[in-house]
Design an enzyme around this catalytic site. Sequence first.
Site, mmCIF file in Angstrom:
data_model
loop_
_atom_site.group_PDB
_atom_site.id
_atom_site.type_symbol
_atom_site.label_atom_id
_atom_site.label_comp_id
_atom_site.label_asym_id
_atom_site.label_seq_id
_atom_site.Cartn_x
_atom_site.Cartn_y
_atom_site.Cartn_z
ATOM 1 N N ARG A 235 -6.931 -37.804 -0.887
ATOM 2 C CA ARG A 235 -6.671 -38.673 0.255
ATOM 3 C C ARG A 235 -5.294 -38.508 0.247
ATOM 4 O O ARG A 235 -4.481 -38.709 -0.762
ATOM 5 C CB ARG A 235 -7.037 -40.072 0.211
ATOM 6 C CG ARG A 235 -8.562 -40.236 0.561
ATOM 7 C CD ARG A 235 -8.805 -40.096 1.991
ATOM 8 N NE ARG A 235 -10.231 -40.211 2.480
ATOM 9 C CZ ARG A 235 -11.128 -39.126 2.552
ATOM 10 N NH1 ARG A 235 -10.910 -37.812 2.411
ATOM 11 N NH2 ARG A 235 -12.273 -39.640 2.988
ATOM 12 N N GLU A 264 -2.227 -39.546 8.539
ATOM 13 C CA GLU A 264 -3.121 -38.645 9.517
ATOM 14 C C GLU A 264 -3.230 -39.240 11.011
ATOM 15 O O GLU A 264 -3.444 -40.320 10.831
ATOM 16 C CB GLU A 264 -4.275 -38.356 8.772
ATOM 17 C CG GLU A 264 -4.407 -37.649 7.445
ATOM 18 C CD GLU A 264 -5.699 -36.962 6.914
ATOM 19 O OE1 GLU A 264 -6.551 -37.206 7.699
ATOM 20 O OE2 GLU A 264 -5.756 -36.494 5.848
ATOM 21 N N HIS A 282 -7.450 -31.333 7.373
ATOM 22 C CA HIS A 282 -8.411 -32.132 6.759
ATOM 23 C C HIS A 282 -9.878 -31.643 7.165
ATOM 24 O O HIS A 282 -10.634 -32.080 7.841
ATOM 25 C CB HIS A 282 -8.289 -33.564 7.502
ATOM 26 C CG HIS A 282 -9.095 -34.606 6.360
ATOM 27 N ND1 HIS A 282 -8.831 -35.843 6.171
ATOM 28 C CD2 HIS A 282 -10.124 -34.454 5.634
ATOM 29 C CE1 HIS A 282 -9.597 -36.470 5.434
ATOM 30 N NE2 HIS A 282 -10.355 -35.504 4.879
HETATM 31 P P1 NAP Z 1 -16.550 -39.287 -7.134
HETATM 32 O O1 NAP Z 1 -17.594 -38.596 -7.706
HETATM 33 O O2 NAP Z 1 -16.530 -40.791 -7.013
HETATM 34 O O3 NAP Z 1 -15.273 -38.937 -8.112
HETATM 35 C C1 NAP Z 1 -13.914 -39.688 -7.938
HETATM 36 C C2 NAP Z 1 -13.347 -39.462 -9.175
HETATM 37 O O4 NAP Z 1 -12.222 -40.010 -9.196
HETATM 38 C C3 NAP Z 1 -14.100 -40.248 -10.261
HETATM 39 O O5 NAP Z 1 -14.440 -39.447 -11.317
HETATM 40 C C4 NAP Z 1 -13.080 -41.428 -10.608
HETATM 41 O O6 NAP Z 1 -13.092 -41.884 -12.021
HETATM 42 C C5 NAP Z 1 -11.904 -40.656 -10.435
HETATM 43 N N1 NAP Z 1 -10.718 -41.746 -10.114
HETATM 44 C C6 NAP Z 1 -10.903 -43.083 -9.551
HETATM 45 N N2 NAP Z 1 -9.746 -43.559 -9.850
HETATM 46 C C7 NAP Z 1 -9.035 -42.697 -10.627
HETATM 47 C C8 NAP Z 1 -7.634 -42.966 -11.092
HETATM 48 N N3 NAP Z 1 -6.833 -43.831 -11.103
HETATM 49 N N4 NAP Z 1 -6.986 -41.775 -12.116
HETATM 50 C C9 NAP Z 1 -7.856 -40.761 -12.059
HETATM 51 N N5 NAP Z 1 -9.125 -40.580 -11.463
HETATM 52 C C10 NAP Z 1 -9.282 -41.570 -10.900
HETATM 53 O O7 NAP Z 1 -15.985 -38.802 -5.704
HETATM 54 P P2 NAP Z 1 -16.043 -37.531 -5.056
HETATM 55 O O8 NAP Z 1 -17.455 -37.211 -4.574
HETATM 56 O O9 NAP Z 1 -15.835 -36.539 -6.027
HETATM 57 O O10 NAP Z 1 -15.043 -37.513 -3.771
HETATM 58 C C11 NAP Z 1 -13.771 -37.861 -4.174
HETATM 59 C C12 NAP Z 1 -12.739 -37.842 -3.266
HETATM 60 O O11 NAP Z 1 -12.469 -36.826 -2.457
HETATM 61 C C13 NAP Z 1 -13.465 -38.956 -1.962
HETATM 62 O O12 NAP Z 1 -13.130 -40.378 -2.328
HETATM 63 C C14 NAP Z 1 -12.639 -38.358 -0.613
HETATM 64 O O13 NAP Z 1 -11.576 -39.310 -0.890
HETATM 65 C C15 NAP Z 1 -12.009 -37.054 -1.133
HETATM 66 N N6 NAP Z 1 -12.783 -35.981 -0.242
HETATM 67 C C16 NAP Z 1 -12.057 -35.245 0.491
HETATM 68 C C17 NAP Z 1 -12.631 -34.427 1.481
HETATM 69 C C18 NAP Z 1 -11.614 -33.644 2.294
HETATM 70 O O14 NAP Z 1 -12.149 -33.298 3.392
HETATM 71 N N7 NAP Z 1 -10.531 -33.114 2.035
HETATM 72 C C19 NAP Z 1 -13.882 -34.167 1.526
HETATM 73 C C20 NAP Z 1 -14.624 -35.005 0.624
HETATM 74 C C21 NAP Z 1 -14.334 -35.750 -0.326
HETATM 75 P P3 NAP Z 1 -14.064 -43.130 -12.477
HETATM 76 O O15 NAP Z 1 -15.481 -42.765 -12.401
HETATM 77 O O16 NAP Z 1 -13.614 -43.650 -13.717
HETATM 78 O O17 NAP Z 1 -13.584 -44.235 -11.363
#
Ligand code: NAP
Length: 316
Positions: A235, A264, A282
């Site tokens: 993000r 954005e 995005h």
């Molecule tokens: P996820 O499985 O919940 O993974 C997020 C990871 O980030 C978790 O391992 C979490 O660790 C870690 N995290 C949280 N806070 C952190 C910090 N302060 N320092 C380091 N790591 C941290 O989610 P996901 O499905 O992979 O998706 C992740 C994000 O990608 C979404 O929330 C969204 O914002 C973004 N995304 C973007 C697009 C795009 O179109 N560009 C598409 C899809 C998703 P913990 O478990 O320890 O909290």
Amino acid sequence: MNKVVVTQKLPYPVVEKLSGYNIFYNDKDTQMDRNELLMQTTDADAIVSMLSDRIDKELIDNAKKLKIIVNYAVGFNNIDVVYAKEKGIVVCNTPHILTETTAELAFALMISVARRVVEADRFTRGGRFKGWTPNLFLGTDLYRKRVGIFGFGRIGQAFARCCRGFEMDIVYTGKSRKFDGELLTNAKYLPFEEFVSTSDFIVVTAPLNESTRYTFTIDTFKKMKRDAIFINVGRGPIVKESDLAFALKNHLIRGAGLDVYENEPEVHPELIDLENVVLLPHIGSATEDTRYNMADLCIRSIRNFLEKGERPWNEV
Ligand code: NAP
């Protein structure tokens, strides 16, 4: 009859799949105006929201019948989840089904910046290609380089699997160790400072929350290798965009690839003029299959919850 508000046009037969419901479907590629969103959700039982819709206290208080909000995204920083839950409203997202698609885009960005693909395309189209030369568009290799993943969850680990094909040295950082992920991808955990100062590529796949907001500022960019490449598909506000622009302009790092932005759809004007950054609008989860599957999950979550009282597995 339950009312469902779908706030933007989806690549999916929304009307057919919501037969039997009172539907308000914004069948346009543009975001709903705030007033219209408030008006249409006043008597809604369910909302399919986009990441660009602000689902805040005002909207929740206004939507007296609201029972379920399904965000057409995995990130849900646009929703006041705590308040919605206090009001007994179920909040869902679309995890898992977009994981590989988003990881692939992160990889596409990484290789595009490393090998200057977009810059070279502009050069060729501009009629400037006058023949092969030893110094034309020298990039940097991925093979056996260190890639640091910030946000080692579903997308981060899928991205790590892509990197294994290039024998990259995979590291990650964060609040907690991910032992399963380490085993599956051969990644190593590093404290933040070492992660930042030793990675050749830093790739952000983290959600926006209070612990990630403005993690990457000028102080962080100064600690990176001068040759480092920075990628963000998480993000925008995880990065201070003006600081990134400064770092790129002054060659504190080699390059960057962005799919998400601090405000954005605005992009910091200084980034637009730089050659060493690839800018995408995005599109992390934007493939036909994935966007269809995301919509299908949203609609099924609503129907199963409203018709059968089934608690969605994708509740946040
Ligand atoms: P996820 O499985 O919940 O993974 C997020 C990871 O980030 C978790 O391992 C979490 O660790 C870690 N995290 C949280 N806070 C952190 C910090 N302060 N320092 C380091 N790591 C941290 O989610 P996901 O499905 O992979 O998706 C992740 C994000 O990608 C979404 O929330 C969204 O914002 C973004 N995304 C973007 C697009 C795009 O179109 N560009 C598409 C899809 C998703 P913990 O478990 O320890 O909290």
